[in-house]
Write a protein that holds these residues in place. Structure first.
Motif, PDB file in Angstrom:
ATOM      1  N   LEU A  31      -5.308  -8.917 -12.820  1.00  0.00           N
ATOM      2  CA  LEU A  31      -4.701  -9.635 -11.697  1.00  0.00           C
ATOM      3  C   LEU A  31      -3.269 -10.086 -11.973  1.00  0.00           C
ATOM      4  O   LEU A  31      -2.632 -10.677 -11.107  1.00  0.00           O
ATOM      5  CB  LEU A  31      -5.574 -10.825 -11.297  1.00  0.00           C
ATOM      6  CG  LEU A  31      -6.940 -10.404 -10.717  1.00  0.00           C
ATOM      7  CD1 LEU A  31      -7.779 -11.615 -10.383  1.00  0.00           C
ATOM      8  CD2 LEU A  31      -6.784  -9.507  -9.494  1.00  0.00           C
ATOM      9  N   LEU A  32      -2.763  -9.761 -13.157  1.00  0.00           N
ATOM     10  CA  LEU A  32      -1.340 -10.009 -13.402  1.00  0.00           C
ATOM     11  C   LEU A  32      -0.493  -9.054 -12.563  1.00  0.00           C
ATOM     12  O   LEU A  32       0.690  -9.279 -12.342  1.00  0.00           O
ATOM     13  CB  LEU A  32      -0.999  -9.822 -14.886  1.00  0.00           C
ATOM     14  CG  LEU A  32      -1.571 -10.858 -15.865  1.00  0.00           C
ATOM     15  CD1 LEU A  32      -1.237 -10.474 -17.300  1.00  0.00           C
ATOM     16  CD2 LEU A  32      -1.043 -12.249 -15.548  1.00  0.00           C
ATOM     17  N   GLY A  33      -1.112  -7.987 -12.099  1.00  0.00           N
ATOM     18  CA  GLY A  33      -0.400  -7.020 -11.258  1.00  0.00           C
ATOM     19  C   GLY A  33      -0.206  -7.563  -9.855  1.00  0.00           C
ATOM     20  O   GLY A  33      -0.782  -8.590  -9.481  1.00  0.00           O
ATOM     21  N   GLU A  34       0.623  -6.843  -9.105  1.00  0.00           N
ATOM     22  CA  GLU A  34       0.873  -7.267  -7.721  1.00  0.00           C
ATOM     23  C   GLU A  34      -0.346  -7.041  -6.850  1.00  0.00           C
ATOM     24  O   GLU A  34      -1.154  -6.160  -7.112  1.00  0.00           O
ATOM     25  CB  GLU A  34       2.045  -6.462  -7.145  1.00  0.00           C
ATOM     26  CG  GLU A  34       3.380  -7.027  -7.520  1.00  0.00           C
ATOM     27  CD  GLU A  34       4.537  -6.178  -7.004  1.00  0.00           C
ATOM     28  OE1 GLU A  34       4.283  -5.081  -6.437  1.00  0.00           O
ATOM     29  OE2 GLU A  34       5.689  -6.605  -7.185  1.00  0.00           O
ATOM     30  N   ASP A  35      -0.417  -7.830  -5.818  1.00  0.00           N
ATOM     31  CA  ASP A  35      -1.494  -7.705  -4.857  1.00  0.00           C
ATOM     32  C   ASP A  35      -1.370  -6.375  -4.110  1.00  0.00           C
ATOM     33  O   ASP A  35      -0.272  -5.903  -3.866  1.00  0.00           O
ATOM     34  CB  ASP A  35      -1.356  -8.858  -3.858  1.00  0.00           C
ATOM     35  CG  ASP A  35      -2.699  -9.207  -3.259  1.00  0.00           C
ATOM     36  OD1 ASP A  35      -3.707  -8.668  -3.754  1.00  0.00           O
ATOM     37  OD2 ASP A  35      -2.732  -9.996  -2.314  1.00  0.00           O
TER      38      ASP A  35
END
Ligand code: SF4
Ligand code: SF4
Lengths: 457, 265
Positions: A31-35
């Motif tokens: 979830l460190l990635g973009e939505d």
């Protein structure tokens, strides 16, 4: 007996809790990635899960590994029932809880597990030979040096341990049913251990048999619990993530690169078209936003889940035209690098040291977040531009991946970063860009676009 | 034959208050590259022969932006793409045919998100449809009869857009012996040009990708390679020439094969 029960409960609860924490960490890293919203068309997504994840459809492009892998996979699924029984037995201090509850089904289920485990054992041995003796090309590329190869072998040995556990546990039990029917109730015929048990353990006395039975039982559950704690650092994580990863795989055309609405709107307002023309132009002194991806924070969460799902099988790399002609690019390495980088960032966040916080906000920040993270590194420390530049966007890697990973997407996102944010990139491309911009054609040519029509007649 | 080949332009038709059924999107390669121009001409002749109501944009056409986008230059892509969409929408274009898989893919899959919605077909599909509907008949006993032909799947028609059967059906009609390459259909091997590779030097390696593909073609024993992408044609022709097999193995586009077979001159 009670002592064993307490010990079992403590070990199981502790190791499950530990595994849970490790999995939560992975979830956090993803979830460190973009939505990115990937929930449309649920029926199609479920269909993919059934065909590609459960049905292993894409594995069957290569029949030998597909069949062998299927044995291990089927054994894995079937063994879950036995595992459930082990857990019940362990917690409640009973023995073969299901045996007298489901009647004739019990030996059928156990026999199925045994046969599949036997096939899985053959497959495991063949895999060990393929990997270590035959040295199949795709399993020995540069990115497979050291840990990835050890990892793969460890899993295969773990597999053998699991199967050994089943053989000891069931085989000794069958013998015990003969010598100690009081405590070991008759369970019906087991396809393999009913003859292999007496063959291997028939000479033992009851006490010895009990030790073998317990050894097998503990080896089995112990290996499972160890696996659970090992998965988070292993390519074997795919046994869990393959399912969600397939569910969330993009459904739109492979040919479509994700649109960048911010740039589209800016160009629209420059050209004075559409609604964007009326929208206010951004103030000139505002810092230009970064475009594309230079780190996991600007990839999407799905790209990172892809990386954690990668089985390092190298199907992608073995069909990559760039890789097969000796270029540095390897789509598998791209996925492994993203995972390594996510692990690095995650570990730094966990340690919580303020040196990983952007300097500007270091004094005021309370803790490390994905917004304020800065360790002076990026994905470009893992993936070189040479690799990115070699991709032909042929989609062979996307097609090849059995667990619906898309290695092309991060490559293209990083190209975008290089060109748009860094204003760098291969210099050969510059004339092409300027020519498209100024003449509407990829080549700078003096001729009119429709000159060919003059020569037609 | 002294047929007068017609290539109507969108602007002229619009001035006369007419809207053609279909727009022929020529593309940069088809417009400027000497080899690809031949394909453009061949396809134009077929359109004429079959009395298709078509037009081209001519000077008003711009690069679709595929190489810029795949190189990572979204700005340049958006500029050229939005310009094209303005033009296409102004002429109320509904249907587009193109002989370039990259133009096809971008027009079909990427323009919708920018406000350009059209029915887009590749000339491969279009030709096959002409044959299916009886508008175009492939003459029997043509020049390719009995010849060994192989087909090279372009990435953007094959794997990316899933068109595998149409080109093969066309080739079967030519009365030849169709041999498949080892890596075909979903496993087709790239020619090496995509992803803007066409516009730069290769990265360091041991081999050019087109040579890898050419070797496979030579191994197949085919004397004709059918393709349907101007960039593949360039790459494969380069490969064949570099292997000094240019007199033995011919690289053709599907449209050219039909024109030659039917003797449309
Ligand atoms: S899309 Fe790029 S990375 Fe993937 S197989 Fe093709 S050249 Fe290799
Ligand atoms: S990306 Fe897919 S095909 Fe490539 S190594 Fe990972 S799991 Fe295998």
């Amino acid at each position: 007996m009670l002592l064993q029960q307490i010990f079992f409960a403590l070990v199981t609860i502790y190791l499950s809790y530990r595994a849970f924490n490790l999995f939560s960490r992975i979830r956090r890293n993803i979830l460190l990635g973009e939505d990115e919203d990937l929930t449309d068309n649920a029926p199609q997504r479920w269909k993919n899960v059934f065909l590609i994840a459960f049905g292993q459809k894409k594995m069957f492009k290569r029949i030998v590994p597909a069949v062998l892998h299927f044995f291990i996979y089927a054994a894995f699924l079937a063994t879950q029932i036995e595992l459930l029984e082990i857990l019940i037995d362990g917690f409640f201090g009973v023995h073969r809880f299901f045996a007298d509850k489901i009647g004739f089904l019990y030996p059928v289920i156990i026999s199925t597990i045994e046969i599949l485990s036997f096939l899985a054992m053959i497959a495991t041995v063949v895999f060990l030979i393929r990997r270590n003796v035959l040295k199949i090309d795709r399993l020995h590329k540069p990115e497979m040096k050291n840990w990835p190869t050890i990892d793969a072998n460890l899993i295969l040995f773990g597999e053998l341990a699991l199967i050994t556990g089943i053989v000891c546990m069931n085989g000794a039990d069958v013998c015990l049913q003969e010598v100690d029917p009081q405590n070991y109730h008759h369970t019906g015929f087991f396809a393999i251990s009913s003859w292999m048990g007496p063959l291997l353990f028939g000479w033992m006395d009851a006490g010895f048999l009990q030790i073998v039975e317990r050894f097998g039982w503990w080896l089995h559950i112990g290996t499972v619990l160890a696996f659970l704690n090992y998965l988070p650092i292993s390519k074997h994580l795919h046994i869990m993530l393959a399912f969600p990863n397939t569910y969330y795989a993009k459904l739109n055309s492979r040919g479509e690169m994700t649109n960048m609405p911010s740039i589209m709107n800016e160009v629209k307002s420059m050209m004075g078209i559409g609604d964007a023309a009326d929208a206010e132009a951004p103030p000139a002194d505002e810092e230009l936003p970064a475009f594309g991806s230079n780190d996991i924070f600007t990839l999407s969460w799905k790209n990172i889940m892809d990386a954690y799902t990668c089985t390092e099988c190298g199907r992608c790399t073995s069909v990559c035209p760039a890789n097969m002609t000796g270029k540095k690019l390897s789509p598998r390495k791209i996925m492994m690098d993203i995972r390594d980088r996510a692990e690095e960032v995650g570990a730094n966040m966990d340690c919580g040291e303020s040196q990983y916080i952007k300097e500007e906000v270091r004094a005021t920040a309370k803790k490390i977040t994905k917004e304020n993270y800065d360790d002076g590194k990026s994905l470009f420390d893992y993936i070189s531009k040479e690799e990115l530049h070699a991709c032909t966007t042929c989609n062979a890697c996307v097609e090849a991946c059995p667990v619906m990973i898309n290695p092309l997407e991060p490559i293209l996102k990083m190209r975008r970063y290089e060109i748009l944010t860094d204003s760098a990139g291969p210099k050969d491309w510059v004339p092409m860009f300027t020519s498209i911009e100024n003449n509407g054609a990829v080549w700078q040519l003096p001729d009119a676009r429709d000159k060919w029509t003059e020569e037609l007649n | 034959m002294s047929t007068e080949w017609k290539v109507p332009k969108m602007a002229d038709l619009a001035a006369a208050g007419k809207e053609p059924e279909i727009l022929f999107w020529v593309g940069c390669a088809g417009s400027f590259d000497a080899r690809a121009q031949k394909v453009t001409v061949a396809f134009t002749k077929i359109l004429n022969e079959c009395n298709i109501d078509f037009a081209i944009l001519g000077q008003e056409e711009s690069c679709t932006g595929d190489p810029a986008r795949r190189a990572g230059n979204e700005f340049v892509f958006q500029m050229t793409a939005l310009q094209n969409i303005e033009t296409l929408n102004m002429y109320k274009v509904k249907k587009i045919v193109t002989a370039c898989p990259h133009c096809f893919n971008t027009l079909k899959n990427e323009y919708p998100a920018l406000g350009g919605n059209y029915e887009v077909v590749h000339h491969t599909q279009f030709l096959q449809n002409l044959i299916d509907t009886g508008k175009l008949t492939i003459k029997g006993g043509g020049v390719f009869q009995g010849k060994k032909i192989t087909y090279h799947d372009s990435c953007y028609i094959g794997r990316v857009n899933g068109v595998y059967e149409a080109p093969r059906k066309i080739l079967e009609q030519l009365d030849n012996q169709l041999v498949e390459l080892k890596r075909c259909k979903t496993n087709g091997l790239c020619c090496g040009a995509g992803g803007a590779q066409m516009f730069k030097e290769d990265e360091p390696g041991d081999k050019r990708i087109n040579m890898e593909r050419t070797e496979e073609i030579l191994d197949s024993g085919a004397t004709i390679v059918a393709a349907n992408c101007p960039f593949c044609i360039t790459m494969l022709q380069d490969g064949v020439t570099a292997s000094e097999k240019q007199d033995d193995v011919m690289v053709y586009d599907l449209a050219e094969l039909i024109v030659n077979n039917n003797g449309i001159h």
